[in-house]
Design a protein around this motif. Structure first.
Motif, short mmCIF file in Angstrom:
data_model
loop_
_atom_site.label_atom_id
_atom_site.label_comp_id
_atom_site.label_asym_id
_atom_site.label_seq_id
_atom_site.Cartn_x
_atom_site.Cartn_y
_atom_site.Cartn_z
N LEU A 156 0.85 -1.21 0.00
CA LEU A 156 0.00 0.00 0.00
C LEU A 156 0.87 1.25 0.00
O LEU A 156 0.55 2.25 -0.65
CB LEU A 156 -0.93 -0.02 1.23
N PHE A 157 2.00 1.16 0.72
CA PHE A 157 2.96 2.27 0.74
C PHE A 157 3.46 2.57 -0.68
O PHE A 157 3.51 3.73 -1.11
CB PHE A 157 4.14 1.90 1.65
N LEU A 158 3.86 1.52 -1.40
CA LEU A 158 4.46 1.73 -2.73
C LEU A 158 3.48 2.38 -3.71
O LEU A 158 3.88 3.19 -4.55
CB LEU A 158 5.00 0.40 -3.28
N ILE A 159 2.20 2.04 -3.57
CA ILE A 159 1.19 2.68 -4.45
C ILE A 159 1.19 4.20 -4.21
O ILE A 159 1.25 5.00 -5.14
CB ILE A 159 -0.21 2.09 -4.17
N ALA A 169 0.44 8.26 7.29
CA ALA A 169 1.21 9.41 7.78
C ALA A 169 2.44 9.66 6.91
O ALA A 169 2.71 10.79 6.49
CB ALA A 169 1.61 9.18 9.24
N TYR A 170 3.18 8.59 6.62
CA TYR A 170 4.43 8.76 5.89
C TYR A 170 4.17 9.22 4.44
O TYR A 170 4.74 10.20 3.96
CB TYR A 170 5.20 7.44 5.93
N THR A 171 3.30 8.48 3.75
CA THR A 171 3.13 8.79 2.32
C THR A 171 2.51 10.16 2.13
O THR A 171 2.90 10.91 1.22
CB THR A 171 2.27 7.72 1.62
N PRO A 203 15.10 9.40 2.03
CA PRO A 203 15.34 8.35 3.02
C PRO A 203 14.78 7.01 2.58
O PRO A 203 15.36 5.95 2.83
CB PRO A 203 14.63 8.88 4.28
N CYS A 204 13.64 7.04 1.90
CA CYS A 204 13.04 5.81 1.40
C CYS A 204 13.92 5.19 0.33
O CYS A 204 14.37 4.04 0.45
CB CYS A 204 11.65 6.11 0.83
N VAL A 205 14.18 5.93 -0.71
CA VAL A 205 14.88 5.37 -1.88
C VAL A 205 16.31 4.96 -1.52
O VAL A 205 16.75 3.84 -1.82
CB VAL A 205 14.91 6.40 -3.04
N GLY A 256 17.79 5.01 1.65
CA GLY A 256 17.95 4.31 2.93
C GLY A 256 17.91 2.79 2.78
O GLY A 256 18.75 2.08 3.34
N TYR A 257 16.96 2.29 1.99
CA TYR A 257 16.85 0.83 1.82
C TYR A 257 18.09 0.26 1.13
O TYR A 257 18.50 -0.85 1.40
CB TYR A 257 15.59 0.46 1.04
N ALA A 258 18.66 1.04 0.21
CA ALA A 258 19.87 0.56 -0.49
C ALA A 258 21.01 0.42 0.52
O ALA A 258 21.76 -0.57 0.50
CB ALA A 258 20.24 1.53 -1.61
N ASP A 279 8.88 4.72 12.23
CA ASP A 279 7.50 4.38 12.65
C ASP A 279 6.94 3.24 11.80
O ASP A 279 6.15 2.43 12.28
CB ASP A 279 6.56 5.60 12.50
N PHE A 280 7.33 3.22 10.53
CA PHE A 280 6.83 2.17 9.62
C PHE A 280 7.36 0.80 10.05
O PHE A 280 6.61 -0.17 10.13
CB PHE A 280 7.26 2.50 8.19
N TRP A 281 8.64 0.72 10.38
CA TRP A 281 9.18 -0.55 10.91
C TRP A 281 8.43 -0.93 12.19
O TRP A 281 8.07 -2.08 12.40
CB TRP A 281 10.66 -0.43 11.26
C1 LIG Z 1 8.47 2.05 3.83
C2 LIG Z 1 9.42 1.86 2.71
N1 LIG Z 1 10.54 2.63 2.63
C3 LIG Z 1 11.40 2.40 1.56
C4 LIG Z 1 11.18 1.46 0.60
C5 LIG Z 1 12.16 1.23 -0.50
N2 LIG Z 1 11.74 1.83 -1.70
C6 LIG Z 1 10.04 0.70 0.73
N3 LIG Z 1 9.74 -0.28 -0.13
N4 LIG Z 1 9.15 0.88 1.81
#
Ligand SMILES: Cc1ncc(CN)c(N)n1
Length: 221
Positions: free
Chosen positions: A46-49, A111-113, A134-136, A138-140, A211-213
């Motif tokens: 749902l986040f990615l959408i 909240a985040y999106t 941070p999303c793009v 941070g995960y890398a 918060d998402f984690w």
């Molecule tokens: C919450 C979240 N943050 C970052 C990513 C990595 N694009 C993700 N898939 N989801």
């Protein structure tokens, strides 16, 4: 120093609370409860959408065709690559697309999106790319670190595919482009006076990632 490194250094504890969260440690050593990962996977779909909608704003806000084309590649990386891999991973965890779409957003997802979308609507392209970063990126960084440790790719680690996906070349290239984009935009419109406001955006996005984690851990109990 690169713009992203400056933001990371300025956000300090918020960056560490995100990238070194207990959830991340559990992915790395394989001890994360499966229910927490499933909750996370559903919400991440749902986040990615919504995140794709936020990235699409960067096409709209582009100053040049190059800005618009690079933002378009970012949208496509989410819709055509990351979401595809995500659906495959979800299937391996027993989660069907119907089930994913029927689940309501958790508060942390909304909240985040919506923070990222609102930042993009109010600000300019640099504000938006800082909110997305941070999303793009941070995960890398997280996945590279986890993949480098023996437990991250051990056959008994149930999260090794997730780690490999984000540590893989395709995602690492997306993150490298996002880092370069911040430098490019920074050269054009980053002043010392502006840096404080950008750090506030970046730090808030890091807190929302943490918060998402945490939502994955709390809502699976
Ligand atoms: C919450 C979240 N943050 C970052 C990513 C990595 N694009 C993700 N898939 N989801």
């Amino acid at each position: 120093m690169r713009v992203f490194e400056r933001l990371k250094a300025a956000a300090g504890d918020d960056w560490r609370s995100y990238t070194e969260h207990r959830f991340v440690a559990g992915l790395g050593d394989g001890t994360l409860p499966a229910a927490a990962f499933r909750t996370y996977l559903v919400q991440d779909y749902l986040f990615l959408i919504q995140f794709a909608r936020a990235y699409a704003l960067a096409v709209f806000k582009g100053r040049t065709l190059a800005d618009m084309r690079s933002a378009h590649r970012g949208v496509s990386a989410i819709l055509d690559v990351e979401m595809d891999l995500h659906v495959k991973l979800c299937a391996a965890w027993g989660l069907s697309p119907e089930m994913l779409e029927a689940t309501p957003e958790a508060r942390a997802t909304t909240a985040y999106t919506r923070f990222v979308i609102d930042t993009g609507l109010r600000g300019d392209l640099l504000d938006l790319h800082v909110a997305l970063s941070p999303c793009v990126i941070g995960y890398a960084e997280i996945a590279r670190r986890l993949a480098a440790a023996p437990a991250g790719s051990a056959p008994e680690n149930p999260y090794r595919e997730w780690i490999a996906e984000y540590a893989g070349d395709a995602y690492q290239d997306v993150a490298a482009s996002a880092i370069a984009k911040l430098d490019d935009l920074g050269a054009y419109s980053l002043t010392e006076r502006r840096f404080e406001g950008l750090t506030a955006i970046f730090a808030q996005a890091c807190r929302l990632e943490a918060d998402f984690w945490q939502m994955g851990l709390d809502e699976s109990r």
